[in-house]
Design a protein around this motif. Structure first.
Motif, PDB file in Angstrom:
ATOM      1  N   GLN A  10     103.416 -25.108 -11.002  1.00 29.95           N
ATOM      2  CA  GLN A  10     102.959 -25.453  -9.650  1.00 29.95           C
ATOM      3  C   GLN A  10     101.553 -26.043  -9.670  1.00 29.95           C
ATOM      4  O   GLN A  10     101.257 -26.968  -8.915  1.00 29.95           O
ATOM      5  CB  GLN A  10     103.015 -24.214  -8.753  1.00 29.95           C
ATOM      6  CG  GLN A  10     104.434 -23.812  -8.420  1.00 29.95           C
ATOM      7  CD  GLN A  10     104.527 -22.496  -7.675  1.00 29.95           C
ATOM      8  OE1 GLN A  10     103.668 -21.623  -7.800  1.00 29.95           O
ATOM      9  NE2 GLN A  10     105.587 -22.347  -6.897  1.00 29.95           N
ATOM     10  N   THR A  11     100.693 -25.525 -10.539  1.00 36.14           N
ATOM     11  CA  THR A  11      99.338 -26.078 -10.669  1.00 36.14           C
ATOM     12  C   THR A  11      99.399 -27.523 -11.156  1.00 36.14           C
ATOM     13  O   THR A  11      98.703 -28.391 -10.623  1.00 36.14           O
ATOM     14  CB  THR A  11      98.502 -25.220 -11.641  1.00 36.14           C
ATOM     15  OG1 THR A  11      98.433 -23.891 -11.130  1.00 36.14           O
ATOM     16  CG2 THR A  11      97.104 -25.784 -11.816  1.00 36.14           C
ATOM     17  N   LEU A  12     100.238 -27.791 -12.147  1.00 38.94           N
ATOM     18  CA  LEU A  12     100.363 -29.155 -12.661  1.00 38.94           C
ATOM     19  C   LEU A  12     100.972 -30.081 -11.612  1.00 38.94           C
ATOM     20  O   LEU A  12     100.544 -31.222 -11.470  1.00 38.94           O
ATOM     21  CB  LEU A  12     101.188 -29.179 -13.944  1.00 38.94           C
ATOM     22  CG  LEU A  12     101.267 -30.533 -14.648  1.00 38.94           C
ATOM     23  CD1 LEU A  12      99.882 -31.076 -14.986  1.00 38.94           C
ATOM     24  CD2 LEU A  12     102.121 -30.431 -15.894  1.00 38.94           C
ATOM     25  N   PHE A  15      98.245 -31.009  -9.262  1.00 37.67           N
ATOM     26  CA  PHE A  15      97.342 -31.953  -9.919  1.00 37.67           C
ATOM     27  C   PHE A  15      97.942 -33.365  -9.911  1.00 37.67           C
ATOM     28  O   PHE A  15      97.260 -34.343  -9.601  1.00 37.67           O
ATOM     29  CB  PHE A  15      97.055 -31.497 -11.347  1.00 37.67           C
ATOM     30  CG  PHE A  15      96.148 -32.410 -12.110  1.00 37.67           C
ATOM     31  CD1 PHE A  15      94.821 -32.579 -11.721  1.00 37.67           C
ATOM     32  CD2 PHE A  15      96.608 -33.097 -13.223  1.00 37.67           C
ATOM     33  CE1 PHE A  15      93.976 -33.424 -12.429  1.00 37.67           C
ATOM     34  CE2 PHE A  15      95.770 -33.933 -13.928  1.00 37.67           C
ATOM     35  CZ  PHE A  15      94.457 -34.102 -13.532  1.00 37.67           C
ATOM     36  N   LYS A  16      99.240 -33.473 -10.216  1.00 33.64           N
ATOM     37  CA  LYS A  16      99.899 -34.773 -10.224  1.00 33.64           C
ATOM     38  C   LYS A  16      99.939 -35.377  -8.817  1.00 33.64           C
ATOM     39  O   LYS A  16      99.781 -36.584  -8.653  1.00 33.64           O
ATOM     40  CB  LYS A  16     101.309 -34.663 -10.796  1.00 33.64           C
ATOM     41  CG  LYS A  16     101.321 -34.406 -12.297  1.00 33.64           C
ATOM     42  CD  LYS A  16     102.735 -34.266 -12.821  1.00 33.64           C
ATOM     43  CE  LYS A  16     102.748 -34.015 -14.311  1.00 33.64           C
ATOM     44  NZ  LYS A  16     104.119 -33.948 -14.854  1.00 33.64           N
ATOM     45  N   PHE A  20      98.196 -38.892  -7.824  1.00 26.59           N
ATOM     46  CA  PHE A  20      98.956 -39.944  -7.161  1.00 26.59           C
ATOM     47  C   PHE A  20      98.156 -40.480  -5.973  1.00 26.59           C
ATOM     48  O   PHE A  20      98.006 -41.691  -5.805  1.00 26.59           O
ATOM     49  CB  PHE A  20     100.318 -39.401  -6.700  1.00 26.59           C
ATOM     50  CG  PHE A  20     101.238 -40.460  -6.170  1.00 26.59           C
ATOM     51  CD1 PHE A  20     102.169 -41.059  -7.003  1.00 26.59           C
ATOM     52  CD2 PHE A  20     101.185 -40.860  -4.839  1.00 26.59           C
ATOM     53  CE1 PHE A  20     103.027 -42.040  -6.517  1.00 26.59           C
ATOM     54  CE2 PHE A  20     102.030 -41.830  -4.343  1.00 26.59           C
ATOM     55  CZ  PHE A  20     102.961 -42.427  -5.190  1.00 26.59           C
ATOM     56  N   SER A  21      97.622 -39.578  -5.166  1.00 27.17           N
ATOM     57  CA  SER A  21      96.831 -39.977  -3.999  1.00 27.17           C
ATOM     58  C   SER A  21      95.573 -40.736  -4.404  1.00 27.17           C
ATOM     59  O   SER A  21      95.222 -41.745  -3.786  1.00 27.17           O
ATOM     60  CB  SER A  21      96.457 -38.752  -3.170  1.00 27.17           C
ATOM     61  OG  SER A  21      97.612 -38.145  -2.656  1.00 27.17           O
ATOM     62  N   THR A 107      96.061 -41.708 -17.375  1.00 24.46           N
ATOM     63  CA  THR A 107      96.129 -40.258 -17.313  1.00 24.46           C
ATOM     64  C   THR A 107      97.504 -39.845 -17.809  1.00 24.46           C
ATOM     65  O   THR A 107      98.515 -40.208 -17.208  1.00 24.46           O
ATOM     66  CB  THR A 107      95.928 -39.761 -15.871  1.00 24.46           C
ATOM     67  OG1 THR A 107      94.709 -40.309 -15.369  1.00 24.46           O
ATOM     68  CG2 THR A 107      95.863 -38.260 -15.818  1.00 24.46           C
ATOM     69  N   GLN A 108      97.531 -39.125 -18.916  1.00 26.26           N
ATOM     70  CA  GLN A 108      98.791 -38.682 -19.499  1.00 26.26           C
ATOM     71  C   GLN A 108      98.897 -37.175 -19.348  1.00 26.26           C
ATOM     72  O   GLN A 108      97.936 -36.454 -19.603  1.00 26.26           O
ATOM     73  CB  GLN A 108      98.821 -39.079 -20.970  1.00 26.26           C
ATOM     74  CG  GLN A 108     100.117 -38.763 -21.663  1.00 26.26           C
ATOM     75  CD  GLN A 108     100.205 -39.468 -22.989  1.00 26.26           C
ATOM     76  OE1 GLN A 108     100.023 -40.664 -23.069  1.00 26.26           O
ATOM     77  NE2 GLN A 108     100.487 -38.705 -24.022  1.00 26.26           N
ATOM     78  N   MET A 109     100.078 -36.709 -18.932  1.00 24.84           N
ATOM     79  CA  MET A 109     100.239 -35.294 -18.621  1.00 24.84           C
ATOM     80  C   MET A 109     101.511 -34.732 -19.220  1.00 24.84           C
ATOM     81  O   MET A 109     102.373 -35.460 -19.692  1.00 24.84           O
ATOM     82  CB  MET A 109     100.275 -35.111 -17.100  1.00 24.84           C
ATOM     83  CG  MET A 109      98.981 -35.501 -16.433  1.00 24.84           C
ATOM     84  SD  MET A 109      99.208 -35.953 -14.714  1.00 24.84           S
ATOM     85  CE  MET A 109     100.033 -37.506 -14.839  1.00 24.84           C
ATOM     86  N   ARG A 110     101.623 -33.448 -19.139  1.00 27.12           N
ATOM     87  CA  ARG A 110     102.793 -32.718 -19.616  1.00 27.12           C
ATOM     88  C   ARG A 110     103.950 -32.905 -18.628  1.00 27.12           C
ATOM     89  O   ARG A 110     103.736 -33.026 -17.435  1.00 27.12           O
ATOM     90  CB  ARG A 110     102.417 -31.251 -19.723  1.00 27.12           C
ATOM     91  CG  ARG A 110     103.540 -30.379 -20.099  1.00 27.12           C
ATOM     92  CD  ARG A 110     103.068 -28.965 -20.363  1.00 27.12           C
ATOM     93  NE  ARG A 110     103.920 -28.519 -21.422  1.00 27.12           N
ATOM     94  CZ  ARG A 110     103.535 -27.957 -22.530  1.00 27.12           C
ATOM     95  NH1 ARG A 110     102.283 -27.698 -22.726  1.00 27.12           N
ATOM     96  NH2 ARG A 110     104.379 -27.613 -23.442  1.00 27.12           N
ATOM     97  N   ILE A 111     105.167 -32.920 -19.157  1.00 29.09           N
ATOM     98  CA  ILE A 111     106.341 -33.007 -18.298  1.00 29.09           C
ATOM     99  C   ILE A 111     107.228 -31.794 -18.556  1.00 29.09           C
ATOM    100  O   ILE A 111     107.166 -31.185 -19.623  1.00 29.09           O
ATOM    101  CB  ILE A 111     107.134 -34.311 -18.534  1.00 29.09           C
ATOM    102  CG1 ILE A 111     107.587 -34.410 -19.984  1.00 29.09           C
ATOM    103  CG2 ILE A 111     106.325 -35.516 -18.131  1.00 29.09           C
ATOM    104  CD1 ILE A 111     108.574 -35.513 -20.226  1.00 29.09           C
ATOM    105  N   TYR A 112     108.025 -31.445 -17.565  1.00 28.04           N
ATOM    106  CA  TYR A 112     108.965 -30.336 -17.676  1.00 28.04           C
ATOM    107  C   TYR A 112     110.347 -30.870 -17.351  1.00 28.04           C
ATOM    108  O   TYR A 112     110.588 -31.349 -16.254  1.00 28.04           O
ATOM    109  CB  TYR A 112     108.601 -29.206 -16.712  1.00 28.04           C
ATOM    110  CG  TYR A 112     107.259 -28.591 -17.021  1.00 28.04           C
ATOM    111  CD1 TYR A 112     107.100 -27.788 -18.131  1.00 28.04           C
ATOM    112  CD2 TYR A 112     106.161 -28.841 -16.213  1.00 28.04           C
ATOM    113  CE1 TYR A 112     105.868 -27.235 -18.435  1.00 28.04           C
ATOM    114  CE2 TYR A 112     104.934 -28.286 -16.501  1.00 28.04           C
ATOM    115  CZ  TYR A 112     104.793 -27.479 -17.616  1.00 28.04           C
ATOM    116  OH  TYR A 112     103.577 -26.936 -17.918  1.00 28.04           O
ATOM    117  N   LEU A 113     111.248 -30.770 -18.308  1.00 24.68           N
ATOM    118  CA  LEU A 113     112.578 -31.329 -18.117  1.00 24.68           C
ATOM    119  C   LEU A 113     113.571 -30.314 -17.571  1.00 24.68           C
ATOM    120  O   LEU A 113     114.595 -30.683 -17.047  1.00 24.68           O
ATOM    121  CB  LEU A 113     113.103 -31.905 -19.426  1.00 24.68           C
ATOM    122  CG  LEU A 113     112.246 -33.027 -19.993  1.00 24.68           C
ATOM    123  CD1 LEU A 113     112.791 -33.503 -21.316  1.00 24.68           C
ATOM    124  CD2 LEU A 113     112.171 -34.184 -19.015  1.00 24.68           C
TER     125      LEU A 113
END
Length: 159
Positions: A10-12, A15-16, A20-21, A107-113
């Motif tokens: 939820q924190t990530l 942040f995303k 985006f905004s 900006t590169q971030m972690r993803i959850y599949l």
């Protein structure tokens, strides 16, 4: 790494959403790299060519996007592919990176599949972990698909 807990996810997501905004307000036109995800919906088009393996890079801008709605688990927009407008649902968990036209900010971030709402099981760690590697465009087919944006992230020189 241990399986992510719901609070981390939820924190990530938050942040995303904020990124985006910021990209929308600061750059007007920017790019979003979204990895294949069970909740990713791209109208009737779907993922084509190499996109089911490497994801899709979408243009978000005043001429390419309309009716943007930021929600808890995803962002909705109507995006233009050629001359066709498609309804797109981008899950925050599938967004891998944001960047501007000049690639000055990336900006590169972690993803959850997987589904984060379900408690992780003690099965294979790969089902609950993220996929952080993106296939190198140069290692695969060198054919360019029409209407598919390809970006070379390794090159910093301008010609």
């Amino acid at each position: 790494m241990d399986s992510p807990n719901l609070e981390d996810i939820q924190t990530l997501r938050e942040f995303k959403k904020q990124l985006f905004s910021v990209y929308w307000e600061r750059f007007g036109t920017f790019y979003v790299h979204v990895m294949p995800h069970p909740d990713l919906k791209i109208g009737k088009r779907g993922l084509v060519g190499e996109e089911p393996e490497s994801g899709i890079i979408l243009v978000i801008g005043p001429r390419a996007a309309r009716d943007i709605k930021i929600e808890e688990e995803w962002v909705y927009a109507e995006l233009q592919f050629g001359y066709t407008w498609e309804e797109v649902f981008l899950p925050w968990d599938g967004i891998f990176r944001y960047f501007d036209k000049s690639q000055q900010t990336v900006t590169q971030m972690r993803i959850y599949l997987g589904k984060p709402d379900v408690l992780p099981k003690k099965e294979e760690p790969s089902s609950a972990e993220t996929k952080e590697e993106v296939s190198d465009p140069e290692s695969g087919s060198s054919k360019r698909k029409d209407n598919v944006i390809q970006v070379d992230f390794g090159s910093k020189t301008k010609k």
